[in-house]
Design a protein around this motif. Structure first.
Motif, mmCIF file in Angstrom:
data_model
loop_
_atom_site.group_PDB
_atom_site.id
_atom_site.type_symbol
_atom_site.label_atom_id
_atom_site.label_comp_id
_atom_site.label_asym_id
_atom_site.label_seq_id
_atom_site.Cartn_x
_atom_site.Cartn_y
_atom_site.Cartn_z
ATOM 1 N N LEU A 15 0.816 -1.218 0.000
ATOM 2 C CA LEU A 15 0.000 0.000 0.000
ATOM 3 C C LEU A 15 0.850 1.268 0.000
ATOM 4 O O LEU A 15 0.310 2.368 0.114
ATOM 5 N N GLU A 57 -10.514 1.313 1.322
ATOM 6 C CA GLU A 57 -10.349 0.760 -0.022
ATOM 7 C C GLU A 57 -11.712 0.319 -0.559
ATOM 8 O O GLU A 57 -12.518 -0.256 0.171
ATOM 9 N N PHE A 94 -10.824 -5.055 -1.949
ATOM 10 C CA PHE A 94 -9.474 -5.613 -2.024
ATOM 11 C C PHE A 94 -9.540 -7.131 -2.048
ATOM 12 O O PHE A 94 -10.505 -7.746 -1.569
#
Length: 525
Positions: free
Chosen positions: A241, A265, A268
């Motif tokens: 990240l 996010e 993911f």
């Protein structure tokens, strides 16, 4: 008298000017009320978009930076929301009066002019508020740097499975489970060397090559290995990240940061490869309330997958049947295995690999180019005679792989291979450093100069990679690694030298001394 008149004129001139400017401004605002209202709508929409942008940027900031700005941004967001509510009320009133701002909130003709004047002035004041809020928002946005642009899917090295029926079917099964909204975590299990990592790496690379098949904003690959802990896994996720884990941070802080970042996010896919024991995903910082996000676990243990997933979300990767095994073996051993005088023996050698892809690839590569049938017969005999004194699963894995070790050209090469097995699992070994270690340990018996040592080391590494006992990390051979099953075989060999010296391998745990108990156990094992 003239002087008195001049004084009166001077006294009244400035107030008159102020009054006139005010009247003129009011008239101008009155005339422009419809265009001002449209401008207010447009600028308010821009301000709302700015608010969303500021909040998104704030959400991906490091903790210290977020703490610094959080209070001020919260106050600013409150003012933006208040203004948005006022504009919406005004728009609602305008729509209820027929959609014409000229008729806004009018109830009787006797108060038309005062109401329109108040509306005109209100529009101008609200536009000023929008302007100031936009300036403040741009200032906050400017103080926050965007994180480095993340690649949604990174390529993972792995052998392709094109043309392999069983592996392709398994890949389709995993892809189907990824599309199932009821499935959060998928467990892929099977014995070492059976192709779990190959399967999942092909899935990862398919998502990269075919963006239409990828519904995730980011795919995160983490190789877990046997000697690991939550902090190591978290560090790898943070690296993916483009964030840092500071040494002084507590485990709780790191877990909280990871949880917050993944929550922000959109969706993911977390792939945890080679898991040896149950991992508490909550303690790791993986959020549970992300319905579009998924987790894939690969492990040699069905129990580990069972603890981390559900029974209907598990997939067992089995060994290949005889025909698929033969095709894979033939692919790596080359055309020589199809010669009429060798084919039958070659099939026997392939059968001794028990359908294990890693063994088929390793032994097949070792036999490539061997045109003497007697070498194939010897390979078959050796494979059948080798019987490691270990549990049955390891026996099926170790027996064919040990033959590849025995077939290495000389003792120096074998010693160099065993040295590589001293590194921790999945460790990327620097070739230049490795060759120096070999030299310092006296593995090269000849007296060689520096350039000759380097050349000899590279030749040995190429030999070991050609036999699939080592894997190259990059095409330039700057780094290599040992497959975890092959490493297990190497350690077992080092501990099975009969009257020769035994080895105690405890890598990756910062061992400074060997206890008497460990030494005694290794000697009598």
């Amino acid at each position: 008298m003239e002087s008195v008149s001049a004084v009166i004129h001077a006294v009244l001139a400035e107030p008159s000017k102020i009054i006139w400017n005010s009247i003129r401004t009011t008239i101008k605002n009155f005339r422009n009320r419809e265009s001002n209202f449209k401008d207010l709508e447009g600028e308010t929409n821009i301000l709302i978009q700015l608010k969303d942008r500021v909040l998104r940027k704030l959400g991906v900031q490091e903790q210290t930076e977020r703490d610094r700005l959080q209070h001020e941004v919260d106050i600013w967001v409150g003012k933006v929301n208040e203004l948005e509510e006022q504009v919406n009320k005004m728009k609602s009133s305008v729509r209820s009066s027929g959609g014409d701002v000229a008729e806004y909130d009018l109830r009787c003709s006797c108060c038309v002019l005062p109401k329109l004047c108040r509306l005109s002035n209100q529009l101008v004041k609200m536009m000023e508020r929008v302007k100031h809020l936009k300036e403040a928002g741009e200032s906050y946005a400017g103080q926050m740097s965007l994180p480095e642009q993340l690649i949604p899917v990174e390529h993972v090295p792995g052998a392709p499975i094109t043309g392999q029926k069983t592996a392709s079917i398994n890949l389709t099964k995993v892809l189907d489970k990824l599309k199932d909204d009821k499935v959060r975590a998928i467990g892929v299990y099977g014995m070492g060397g059976v192709g779990k990592t190959t399967l999942v790496s092909n899935l990862n690379n398919k998502l990269k090559q075919e963006p239409s098949a990828n519904s995730f904003s980011i795919v995160i690959w983490v190789t877990v290995s046997k000697d690991t802990n939550n902090r190591k896994i978290q560090t790898r996720i943070f690296e993916r990240l483009k964030l840092e884990v500071r040494n002084e941070e507590s485990d709780e802080t790191v877990t909280s940061r990871l949880h917050e970042r993944l929550t922000n996010e959109e969706s993911f896919l977390l792939i945890l490869d080679d898991v040896w024991a149950d991992i508490d995903l909550q303690k790791l910082g993986i959020p549970e309330d992300c319905p579009r996000s998924k987790i894939i676990i690969t492990s040699r243990s069905a129990e580990v997958c069972r603890q981390m997933t559900t029974e209907d979300a598990m997939l067992m990767v089995g060994t290949l049947d005889d025909e698929e095994a033969w095709e894979l073996f033939q692919k790596h051993s080359g055309e020589v295995a199809m010669r009429e005088d060798i084919r039958a023996v070659a099939r026997d050698v392939a059968k001794e690999c028990a359908g294990l892809p890693l063994a088929l690839v390793t032994v097949g590569a070792s036999m490539k180019g061997m045109s003497d049938v007697r070498l194939w017969e010897n390979a078959r005999t050796t494979l059948r005679m080798s019987a490691p004194d270990i549990i049955s699963i390891e026996e099926k894995v170790f027996k064919p792989l040990k033959w590849s070790y025995d077939s290495l050209p000389d003792e120096i090469t074998r010693s160099c291979f065993l040295f590589c097995c001293l590194y921790p699992e999945d460790f990327e070994i620097c070739v230049e450093e490795l060759v120096r270690y070999w030299c310092c340990e006296g593995l090269f018996h000849e007296r060689l100069n520096y350039k000759e040592i380097e050349n000899r080391g590279i030749a040995i590494i190429r030999c070991l990679t050609d036999c699939c006992l080592l894997e190259k990390v990059d095409e330039s051979y700057r780094k290599i690694k040992v497959h975890d099953v092959v490493r297990d075989v190497g350690i077992w060999i080092a501990n099975s030298n009969g009257s020769q010296c035994r080895s105690v391998v405890r890598s990756g745990i910062q061992l400074t001394r060997i206890t008497n108990e460990e030494f005694s156990h290794s000697f009598h094992a």
